[in-house]
Design a protein around this motif. Structure first.
Motif, PDB file in Angstrom:
ATOM      1  N   SER A  13       0.824  -1.196   0.000  1.00  0.00           N
ATOM      2  CA  SER A  13       0.000   0.000   0.000  1.00  0.00           C
ATOM      3  C   SER A  13       0.871   1.263   0.000  1.00  0.00           C
ATOM      4  O   SER A  13       0.562   2.246  -0.684  1.00  0.00           O
ATOM      5  CB  SER A  13      -0.893  -0.032   1.238  1.00  0.00           C
ATOM      6  OG  SER A  13      -2.029   0.740   1.039  1.00  0.00           O
ATOM      7  N   ALA A  16       2.163   1.754  -3.472  1.00  0.00           N
ATOM      8  CA  ALA A  16       1.074   2.223  -4.348  1.00  0.00           C
ATOM      9  C   ALA A  16       0.789   3.698  -4.081  1.00  0.00           C
ATOM     10  O   ALA A  16       0.569   4.483  -5.020  1.00  0.00           O
ATOM     11  CB  ALA A  16      -0.174   1.385  -4.116  1.00  0.00           C
ATOM     12  N   ASN A  17       0.827   4.089  -2.815  1.00  0.00           N
ATOM     13  CA  ASN A  17       0.551   5.487  -2.473  1.00  0.00           C
ATOM     14  C   ASN A  17       1.656   6.426  -2.961  1.00  0.00           C
ATOM     15  O   ASN A  17       1.382   7.573  -3.316  1.00  0.00           O
ATOM     16  CB  ASN A  17       0.343   5.633  -0.967  1.00  0.00           C
ATOM     17  CG  ASN A  17      -1.047   5.160  -0.551  1.00  0.00           C
ATOM     18  OD1 ASN A  17      -1.954   5.105  -1.383  1.00  0.00           O
ATOM     19  ND2 ASN A  17      -1.218   4.804   0.704  1.00  0.00           N
ATOM     20  N   LEU A  20       0.807   6.995  -6.412  1.00  0.00           N
ATOM     21  CA  LEU A  20      -0.362   7.882  -6.472  1.00  0.00           C
ATOM     22  C   LEU A  20       0.071   9.343  -6.271  1.00  0.00           C
ATOM     23  O   LEU A  20      -0.398  10.244  -6.979  1.00  0.00           O
ATOM     24  CB  LEU A  20      -1.355   7.461  -5.372  1.00  0.00           C
ATOM     25  CG  LEU A  20      -2.810   7.833  -5.592  1.00  0.00           C
ATOM     26  CD1 LEU A  20      -3.379   7.139  -6.805  1.00  0.00           C
ATOM     27  CD2 LEU A  20      -3.639   7.463  -4.360  1.00  0.00           C
ATOM     28  N   ASP A  21       0.989   9.543  -5.325  1.00  0.00           N
ATOM     29  CA  ASP A  21       1.532  10.897  -5.090  1.00  0.00           C
ATOM     30  C   ASP A  21       2.204  11.424  -6.364  1.00  0.00           C
ATOM     31  O   ASP A  21       2.036  12.591  -6.725  1.00  0.00           O
ATOM     32  CB  ASP A  21       2.561  10.877  -3.950  1.00  0.00           C
ATOM     33  CG  ASP A  21       1.900  10.604  -2.599  1.00  0.00           C
ATOM     34  OD1 ASP A  21       0.662  10.729  -2.509  1.00  0.00           O
ATOM     35  OD2 ASP A  21       2.619  10.241  -1.647  1.00  0.00           O
ATOM     36  N   SER A  23       1.576  10.555  -9.430  1.00  0.00           N
ATOM     37  CA  SER A  23       0.578  10.854 -10.478  1.00  0.00           C
ATOM     38  C   SER A  23      -0.118  12.190 -10.190  1.00  0.00           C
ATOM     39  O   SER A  23      -0.490  12.904 -11.117  1.00  0.00           O
ATOM     40  CB  SER A  23      -0.437   9.711 -10.598  1.00  0.00           C
ATOM     41  OG  SER A  23      -1.391   9.787  -9.575  1.00  0.00           O
ATOM     42  N   GLU A  24      -0.293  12.496  -8.919  1.00  0.00           N
ATOM     43  CA  GLU A  24      -0.908  13.790  -8.574  1.00  0.00           C
ATOM     44  C   GLU A  24       0.043  14.942  -8.903  1.00  0.00           C
ATOM     45  O   GLU A  24      -0.387  16.015  -9.342  1.00  0.00           O
ATOM     46  CB  GLU A  24      -1.251  13.827  -7.074  1.00  0.00           C
ATOM     47  CG  GLU A  24      -2.480  13.009  -6.719  1.00  0.00           C
ATOM     48  CD  GLU A  24      -2.750  13.015  -5.212  1.00  0.00           C
ATOM     49  OE1 GLU A  24      -2.360  13.981  -4.531  1.00  0.00           O
ATOM     50  OE2 GLU A  24      -3.347  12.047  -4.719  1.00  0.00           O
ATOM     51  N   GLN A  27       2.045  16.707 -14.335  1.00  0.00           N
ATOM     52  CA  GLN A  27       1.148  17.622 -15.038  1.00  0.00           C
ATOM     53  C   GLN A  27       0.604  16.995 -16.328  1.00  0.00           C
ATOM     54  O   GLN A  27      -0.507  17.312 -16.750  1.00  0.00           O
ATOM     55  CB  GLN A  27       1.896  18.907 -15.403  1.00  0.00           C
ATOM     56  CG  GLN A  27       2.440  19.673 -14.189  1.00  0.00           C
ATOM     57  CD  GLN A  27       1.334  20.185 -13.281  1.00  0.00           C
ATOM     58  OE1 GLN A  27       0.349  20.755 -13.747  1.00  0.00           O
ATOM     59  NE2 GLN A  27       1.486  19.971 -11.974  1.00  0.00           N
ATOM     60  N   LEU A  29      -0.923  14.399 -18.932  1.00  0.00           N
ATOM     61  CA  LEU A  29      -1.954  13.358 -18.868  1.00  0.00           C
ATOM     62  C   LEU A  29      -1.381  11.958 -19.101  1.00  0.00           C
ATOM     63  O   LEU A  29      -1.729  11.006 -18.400  1.00  0.00           O
ATOM     64  CB  LEU A  29      -3.050  13.674 -19.904  1.00  0.00           C
ATOM     65  CG  LEU A  29      -4.251  12.748 -19.908  1.00  0.00           C
ATOM     66  CD1 LEU A  29      -5.020  12.820 -18.612  1.00  0.00           C
ATOM     67  CD2 LEU A  29      -5.178  13.082 -21.085  1.00  0.00           C
ATOM     68  N   LYS A  32       0.550  10.898 -16.051  1.00  0.00           N
ATOM     69  CA  LYS A  32      -0.390  10.593 -14.947  1.00  0.00           C
ATOM     70  C   LYS A  32      -0.988   9.194 -15.147  1.00  0.00           C
ATOM     71  O   LYS A  32      -1.038   8.375 -14.224  1.00  0.00           O
ATOM     72  CB  LYS A  32      -1.549  11.610 -14.952  1.00  0.00           C
ATOM     73  CG  LYS A  32      -1.276  12.908 -14.226  1.00  0.00           C
ATOM     74  CD  LYS A  32      -2.482  13.824 -14.397  1.00  0.00           C
ATOM     75  CE  LYS A  32      -2.293  15.163 -13.699  1.00  0.00           C
ATOM     76  NZ  LYS A  32      -2.432  15.081 -12.249  1.00  0.00           N
ATOM     77  N   THR A  33      -1.456   8.972 -16.395  1.00  0.00           N
ATOM     78  CA  THR A  33      -2.089   7.676 -16.706  1.00  0.00           C
ATOM     79  C   THR A  33      -1.106   6.522 -16.498  1.00  0.00           C
ATOM     80  O   THR A  33      -1.451   5.488 -15.917  1.00  0.00           O
ATOM     81  CB  THR A  33      -2.602   7.676 -18.162  1.00  0.00           C
ATOM     82  OG1 THR A  33      -3.369   8.858 -18.357  1.00  0.00           O
ATOM     83  CG2 THR A  33      -3.456   6.472 -18.463  1.00  0.00           C
ATOM     84  N   LEU A  36      -0.628   5.854 -12.816  1.00  0.00           N
ATOM     85  CA  LEU A  36      -1.807   5.202 -12.217  1.00  0.00           C
ATOM     86  C   LEU A  36      -1.856   3.719 -12.588  1.00  0.00           C
ATOM     87  O   LEU A  36      -2.281   2.878 -11.778  1.00  0.00           O
ATOM     88  CB  LEU A  36      -3.095   5.891 -12.667  1.00  0.00           C
ATOM     89  CG  LEU A  36      -3.422   7.227 -11.972  1.00  0.00           C
ATOM     90  CD1 LEU A  36      -4.672   7.858 -12.574  1.00  0.00           C
ATOM     91  CD2 LEU A  36      -3.627   7.035 -10.467  1.00  0.00           C
ATOM     92  N   GLU A  39       0.446   1.992 -10.337  1.00  0.00           N
ATOM     93  CA  GLU A  39      -0.172   1.869  -9.000  1.00  0.00           C
ATOM     94  C   GLU A  39      -1.099   0.639  -8.969  1.00  0.00           C
ATOM     95  O   GLU A  39      -1.087  -0.149  -8.028  1.00  0.00           O
ATOM     96  CB  GLU A  39      -0.963   3.146  -8.685  1.00  0.00           C
ATOM     97  CG  GLU A  39      -1.610   3.145  -7.310  1.00  0.00           C
ATOM     98  CD  GLU A  39      -3.090   3.430  -7.349  1.00  0.00           C
ATOM     99  OE1 GLU A  39      -3.627   3.736  -8.436  1.00  0.00           O
ATOM    100  OE2 GLU A  39      -3.729   3.323  -6.294  1.00  0.00           O
TER     101      GLU A  39
END
Lengths: 325, 195
Positions: A13, A16-17, A20-21, A23-24, A27, A29, A32-33, A36, A39
């Protein structure tokens, strides 16, 4: 269960987090994809142990990704996604190795598990009972074959004796032989009845224990007191073993009993033999009147294999008997 | 441990746990869900299947120092949210206006962002408020996407408006959805009307 950190997260976890951080923070797309997806990939399988070097490598790759994203170098970040993917796969593969090495511990855990012990005990009983059932089946088949052979031998002895004078030595030998075979047949019949009861009992117990095993597997059967349950299982197994043992002793004891009986034939057997032979003689005479030749009668008798065997034994004496006639 | 749970519809993407009793045990996260804890004005990283929110955090939530929005937001990762949308009065460069309607389906990709965007923006969390806020945001992004394309429509594109608008809208929705912790699963434009 996987180890948790002080905040209650598993290592999987946490990894994965981190993605996730990232991906946030990204900038673009496409980036980001891609992050994710990584993740998701992390969450699909367990990771390796926390002290494994693959985890250290993955952590390092994540730090690098963080720096690349912060510096807005998109091409480098996208290229680094591939490295991240490989590092994740390596870490997840380490989990398989770890689990394989942990086999002995899993086995020990199983040994100390109450539910597993209960299931194991029943599984052993099922295997043992199935083996016993197989032995009893074999005994039943042997006994049936033996009884059929005895029946056929008795019939042959009567048929052969019907051609002899009741006062002849050969007739008396056949009568003795008949008495022995008849006794054996009677004992085998009793044995068969005992065997049938044993098979029924063992079969019932087997189906009960199998259904209990199914319930254990479903988690619906768990005795409160394991000692009592084990005692109960032990008693049941003991009863079954005792019954099977008695059946086996009875089965094996037939030959011993027959040896003890030897040539002792009681008057009842003699009478029944004489009566049977007399009956056959009457039938044979009737057949002769109807025109059925002796040869045809013999052919009918010799159709039975055991008759041929017994006939060979009887031939020399037959000749003597004819001389006497 | 007593807990109060807001009523939520079966297809709701998230709901909120607020604790009213003294917790003694960790809070276990079940499969296909993620949990995000809001306390002290901060959102935690998502707790996932296999994680456990420790009692020390639950005790802090029980103290209700986080205010009305404080608690554990349970997010359904497998849940698909369907929105039937309709947008009108969109101007084109040719003096016409157009309207369109259709359907879209989304699912959670980032629980923390979803909570931040649609739950914490409410004065006090309620499932109805959450859904209303999400519907409004999704519809506004659709309108924005349609308008952006309608403003630069070429003459030859008027004959194949459905296709042109779909391609553009699908692309333009990706980023706002992702920033709200959502992923686009399905988009469909049913009708396009030009006046």
């Amino acid at each position: 269960m996987s180890k948790l950190d002080s905040n209650g997260y598993t290592m999987r976890s946490l990894m994965a987090n981190k993605l996730l951080d990232l991906s946030e923070a990204a900038q673009d797309l496409q980036l980001k994809t891609a992050l994710l997806r990584l993740e998701e990939q992390v969450m699909q399988r367990d990771g390796g142990p926390t002290n494994h070097q693959s985890l250290e490598k993955l952590n390092h790759a994540l730090e690098t990704a963080k720096a690349l994203i912060a510096s807005n170098s998109l091409d480098s970040s996208l290229a680094h996604v591939h490295t991240l993917k490989e590092d994740i796969e390596t870490w997840q593969a380490a989990s398989d190795t770890h689990n394989a090495q942990g086999g002995i511990w899993m086995e020990l855990k199983r040994l100390f598990s109450k539910k597993a012990r209960e299931a194991d005990k029943r599984q052993q009983m099922i295997a043992s009972l199935e083996a016993e059932m197989s032995k009893l089946d074999q005994m039943s088949a042997n006994l049936t074959a033996s009884m059929e052979k005895d029946e056929s031998t008795m019939e042959l002895l009567k048929q052969t004796a019907a051609k002899l004078q009741p006062s002849s030595g050969q007739y008396k030998r056949l009568r003795n032989q008949f008495g022995i075979v008849e006794k054996r047949h009677q004992l085998n019949t009793l044995n068969f009845q005992q065997l049938s009861r044993s098979m029924e009992y063992v079969g019932n117990q087997l189906s009960i224990i199998k259904s209990e095993q199914d319930m254990v597997a479903l988690g619906k059967y768990m005795p409160e007191n394991m000692e009592k349950a084990n005692l109960d299982l032990g008693m049941r197994m003991h009863n079954i073993e005792q019954m099977v043992e008695q059946t086996k002793i009875a089965h094996e004891g037939v030959s011993d009993i027959m040896e003890d009986i030897g040539g002792l034939i009681d008057a009842e057997t003699s009478t029944s033999f004489d009566a049977n032979v007399a009956q056959i003689r009457i039938v044979q005479e009737n057949l002769a009147v109807l025109g059925v030749s002796e040869q045809e009668q013999d052919e009918q008798l010799e159709a039975v294999p055991e008759v041929q065997e017994e006939a060979k034994l009887a031939q020399p004496n037959d000749h003597t008997t004819r001389e006497e006639e | 441990m007593a807990l109060s749970l807001f009523d939520s519809s079966r297809d709701s993407l998230l709901f909120l746990h607020q604790f009213t009793g003294k917790p003694h045990q960790a809070f276990l996260i079940s499969d296909n869900t993620e949990a995000v804890v809001f306390r002290n004005g901060e959102l935690s990283s998502p707790y996932r299947s296999g994680d456990q929110i420790p009692p020390v955090i639950l005790k802090a939530l029980h103290a209700n120092k986080a205010g009305q929005q404080g608690g554990i937001y349970i997010c359904r990762k497998q849940q698909v949210y369907t929105l039937k949308w309709g947008c009108g009065d969109i101007a084109t460069p040719f003096g016409q206006t157009l309207g369109a309607n259709g359907e879209m389906q989304v699912a959670i990709t980032n629980s923390r962002l979803l909570v931040k965007r649609f739950a914490l923006s409410l004065p006090a969390f309620s499932p109805e408020g959450f859904q209303k806020g999400m519907d409004a945001a999704l519809t506004s992004w659709i309108r924005k996407g349609l308008t952006a394309k309608a403003n630069i429509l070429e003459t030859d594109e008027m004959s194949r408006l459905d296709e042109v608008l779909f391609t553009s809208l699908e692309h333009q929705l990706q980023l706002p959805l992702m920033d709200a912790g959502l992923g686009l699963l399905h988009l469909h434009i049913e009708d396009v009307l030009v006046f």
